[in-house]
Design a protein around this motif. Structure first.
Motif, mmCIF file in Angstrom:
data_model
loop_
_atom_site.group_PDB
_atom_site.id
_atom_site.type_symbol
_atom_site.label_atom_id
_atom_site.label_comp_id
_atom_site.label_asym_id
_atom_site.label_seq_id
_atom_site.Cartn_x
_atom_site.Cartn_y
_atom_site.Cartn_z
ATOM 1 N N LEU A 69 0.910 -1.285 0.083
ATOM 2 C CA LEU A 69 0.135 -0.165 -0.098
ATOM 3 C C LEU A 69 0.944 1.406 0.047
ATOM 4 C CD1 LEU A 69 -2.895 0.442 0.275
ATOM 5 C CD2 LEU A 69 -2.980 0.796 2.584
ATOM 6 N N PRO A 70 1.188 2.018 -1.049
ATOM 7 C CA PRO A 70 1.918 3.113 -1.271
ATOM 8 C C PRO A 70 1.473 4.271 -0.158
ATOM 9 C CG PRO A 70 1.365 2.381 -3.248
ATOM 10 C CD PRO A 70 0.299 1.797 -2.363
ATOM 11 N N LYS A 71 2.235 5.269 0.092
ATOM 12 C CA LYS A 71 2.096 6.295 0.689
ATOM 13 C C LYS A 71 1.016 7.064 0.088
ATOM 14 C CE LYS A 71 4.007 10.809 2.452
ATOM 15 N NZ LYS A 71 5.367 11.604 2.388
ATOM 16 N N GLY A 72 -0.271 7.635 0.989
ATOM 17 C CA GLY A 72 -1.215 8.190 0.547
ATOM 18 C C GLY A 72 -2.370 7.504 0.024
ATOM 19 N N CYS A 73 -2.102 6.121 -0.185
ATOM 20 C CA CYS A 73 -3.360 5.293 -0.286
ATOM 21 C C CYS A 73 -4.100 4.685 0.945
ATOM 22 C CB CYS A 73 -2.620 3.929 -1.384
ATOM 23 S SG CYS A 73 -2.218 4.547 -2.898
ATOM 24 N N GLY A 74 -5.212 4.042 0.534
ATOM 25 C CA GLY A 74 -6.062 3.447 1.887
ATOM 26 C C GLY A 74 -6.557 2.132 1.276
ATOM 27 N N ILE A 75 -7.082 1.649 2.481
ATOM 28 C CA ILE A 75 -7.530 0.320 2.193
ATOM 29 C C ILE A 75 -8.904 0.184 3.085
ATOM 30 C CG2 ILE A 75 -6.251 -0.751 3.947
ATOM 31 C CD1 ILE A 75 -6.099 -3.297 2.120
ATOM 32 N N PHE A 76 -9.764 -0.721 2.581
ATOM 33 C CA PHE A 76 -11.036 -1.099 3.206
ATOM 34 C C PHE A 76 -10.939 -2.542 3.630
ATOM 35 C CE2 PHE A 76 -15.238 -3.157 2.343
ATOM 36 C CZ PHE A 76 -15.954 -2.898 3.810
ATOM 37 N N ILE A 77 -11.093 -2.902 4.830
ATOM 38 C CA ILE A 77 -11.053 -4.380 5.161
ATOM 39 C C ILE A 77 -12.555 -4.879 5.470
ATOM 40 C CG2 ILE A 77 -10.189 -6.183 6.560
ATOM 41 C CD1 ILE A 77 -8.097 -5.018 4.857
ATOM 42 N N ASN A 78 -13.173 -5.770 4.775
ATOM 43 C CA ASN A 78 -14.322 -6.042 5.151
ATOM 44 C C ASN A 78 -14.668 -6.850 6.427
ATOM 45 O OD1 ASN A 78 -17.080 -6.474 4.473
ATOM 46 N ND2 ASN A 78 -16.892 -7.326 2.577
ATOM 47 N N SER A 79 -15.799 -6.944 7.017
ATOM 48 C CA SER A 79 -16.039 -7.533 8.244
ATOM 49 C C SER A 79 -15.832 -9.207 8.061
ATOM 50 C CB SER A 79 -17.649 -7.492 8.328
ATOM 51 O OG SER A 79 -17.944 -8.438 9.386
ATOM 52 N N GLY A 80 -14.950 -9.666 9.046
ATOM 53 C CA GLY A 80 -14.584 -11.031 9.091
ATOM 54 C C GLY A 80 -13.385 -11.327 8.383
ATOM 55 N N VAL A 81 -12.607 -10.470 7.631
ATOM 56 C CA VAL A 81 -11.447 -10.875 6.993
ATOM 57 C C VAL A 81 -10.166 -10.911 7.795
ATOM 58 C CG1 VAL A 81 -10.260 -10.000 4.946
ATOM 59 C CG2 VAL A 81 -12.870 -9.773 4.759
ATOM 60 N N LEU A 82 -9.621 -12.026 7.734
ATOM 61 C CA LEU A 82 -8.238 -12.099 8.349
ATOM 62 C C LEU A 82 -7.238 -11.245 7.715
ATOM 63 C CD1 LEU A 82 -7.268 -13.899 10.662
ATOM 64 C CD2 LEU A 82 -6.389 -15.499 8.886
ATOM 65 N N HIS A 83 -6.502 -10.448 8.573
ATOM 66 C CA HIS A 83 -5.496 -9.520 7.932
ATOM 67 C C HIS A 83 -4.432 -9.168 8.727
ATOM 68 C CE1 HIS A 83 -8.466 -7.169 9.980
ATOM 69 N NE2 HIS A 83 -7.930 -5.904 10.018
ATOM 70 N N SER A 122 -18.207 -11.353 -0.199
ATOM 71 C CA SER A 122 -17.035 -12.163 -0.420
ATOM 72 C C SER A 122 -15.607 -11.367 -0.864
ATOM 73 C CB SER A 122 -16.971 -13.420 -1.154
ATOM 74 O OG SER A 122 -17.830 -14.480 -0.424
ATOM 75 N N VAL A 123 -16.084 -10.044 -0.761
ATOM 76 C CA VAL A 123 -14.921 -8.946 -1.377
ATOM 77 C C VAL A 123 -14.181 -8.818 0.088
ATOM 78 C CG1 VAL A 123 -14.444 -6.791 -2.147
ATOM 79 C CG2 VAL A 123 -16.327 -8.154 -3.182
ATOM 80 N N PRO A 124 -12.967 -9.313 0.247
ATOM 81 C CA PRO A 124 -12.268 -9.062 1.222
ATOM 82 C C PRO A 124 -11.622 -7.569 1.580
ATOM 83 C CG PRO A 124 -10.786 -10.200 -0.377
ATOM 84 C CD PRO A 124 -12.052 -10.110 -0.949
ATOM 85 N N TYR A 125 -11.472 -6.887 0.617
ATOM 86 C CA TYR A 125 -10.912 -5.328 0.801
ATOM 87 C C TYR A 125 -11.043 -4.807 -0.588
ATOM 88 C CZ TYR A 125 -7.066 -7.043 -2.208
ATOM 89 O OH TYR A 125 -6.083 -7.731 -3.125
ATOM 90 N N GLN A 126 -10.799 -3.258 -0.257
ATOM 91 C CA GLN A 126 -10.963 -2.661 -1.581
ATOM 92 C C GLN A 126 -9.838 -1.354 -1.375
ATOM 93 O OE1 GLN A 126 -12.882 -2.067 -4.570
ATOM 94 N NE2 GLN A 126 -11.033 -0.487 -4.679
ATOM 95 N N ILE A 127 -9.044 -1.466 -2.162
ATOM 96 C CA ILE A 127 -7.724 -0.517 -2.141
ATOM 97 C C ILE A 127 -8.460 1.006 -2.666
ATOM 98 C CG2 ILE A 127 -5.629 0.334 -3.036
ATOM 99 C CD1 ILE A 127 -4.924 -2.734 -3.172
ATOM 100 N N PHE A 128 -7.966 2.203 -2.133
ATOM 101 C CA PHE A 128 -8.294 3.407 -2.571
ATOM 102 C C PHE A 128 -6.955 4.313 -2.914
ATOM 103 C CE2 PHE A 128 -11.111 2.619 1.165
ATOM 104 C CZ PHE A 128 -12.247 2.369 0.666
#
Length: 297
Positions: A69-83, A122-128
């Motif tokens: 995940l580069p500097k300035g980017c973000g991420i959403f972690i969905n419910s129940g996802v191991l991370h 079943s979408v585990p995450y989304q990068i921004f």
């Protein structure tokens, strides 16, 4: 510098409550570099999580994927996802963790139409990425939420929920096509089997455990167990067993005065010498040095 460690139960569910029952929202202005071994280790929670790499690049492992995940980017972690998050250097990573109930009651139409489809997709995450207009909108809204928490502004709870709903409006609109697609595919049980095998290790780490036994706990072949561990958390089942034994031993070193040989035996190692070698490989210090360091801090 103080160091921090995430706490989980035997299923790797994070045990820290995020907010309260009346306001299930928490803000963490964390620096991943300050955690033990510069990582926030494997965990999951029922709540949603949003994080921004504010200072430097962060390695994020979510579901079965490894993401830089580069500097300035973000991420959403969905419910129940191991991370898990790892830092390569000082890495401020402000993040929020909140329950879906903060956005809408589970019996409501809003939950049914806009929240449940994302959880069940079943979408585990989304990068921004700030280069993508709709994703940059979410990043800017997240920064507003972070600033609100740090300023302790009046009516911050109301303004926070308003911003979260705005984020969810954007996010759910872009994830819905993927949600409909994955709902038609065959469910992926890899994470459940991974957690089953992890649970077996947690329950039996003091005993002699073989790869066959770990695989059998999830009704898998040895090759199937190896594949699920490698794709899920990027290490073998036996390597995970050793790491888990070492983590339990580390806890005993600074919470008890037991001899190193006793701790080695109680955590499943066949000899104190082997335990000390593995401990130094993983922690880069001897068990005695680790005990002294933890006692002094």
């Amino acid at each position: 510098m103080d160091t921090y460690k995430i706490t989980t139960d035997d299923t790797l569910r994070e045990t820290l409550p995020h907010g309260t029952a009346r306001y299930p929202f928490a803000y963490y202005p964390e620096n991943i570099w300050q955690f033990d071994f510069h990582r926030i280790d494997w965990h999951w929670h029922h709540e949603f999580e949003f994080l921004i790499a504010a200072e430097s690049k962060i390695c994020c492992l979510a579901g079965t994927d490894k993401i830089d995940l580069p500097k300035g980017c973000g991420i959403f972690i969905n419910s129940g996802v191991l991370h898990r998050y790892e830092a390569y250097e000082s890495a401020c990573a402000p993040n929020i963790v909140f329950s879906a109930s903060l956005l809408a009651d589970e019996t409501s139409l809003l939950y049914e139409k806009y929240i449940a489809p994302v959880i069940s997709s079943s979408v585990p995450y989304q990068i921004f990425d700030p280069q993508m207009p709709w994703q940059d909108d979410i990043l800017r809204l997240l920064q507003e939420i972070f600033a609100l928490q740090e300023s302790k502004a009046p009516r911050s709870e109301l303004r926070t929920v308003r911003l979260l709903l705005h984020i969810w409006d954007i996010l759910s609109g872009h994830l819905q096509p993927a949600a409909r697609q994955t709902a038609l595919s065959r469910p992926d049980h890899r994470q459940a089997r991974l957690q089953t095998m992890m649970q077996y290790i947690h329950d039996h780490y003091e005993e002699e455990i073989t790869l066959d036994m770990i695989a059998a706990s999830a009704s898998l072949s040895k090759s199937g167990a190896l594949h699920i561990f490698q794709s899920g958390i990027h290490i073998s089942p036996v390597a995970y067993l050793i790491r888990y034994r070492l983590s339990r031993a580390a806890g005993l070193l600074y919470t008890t005065q037991k001899a190193v040989s006793v701790i080695a035996s109680e955590t499943g190692f066949t000899s104190a010498g082997y335990f000390c070698r593995k401990f130094r490989e993983y922690y880069h210090m001897s068990p005695g040095e680790y005990r002294q360091k933890k006692s002094s801090t």
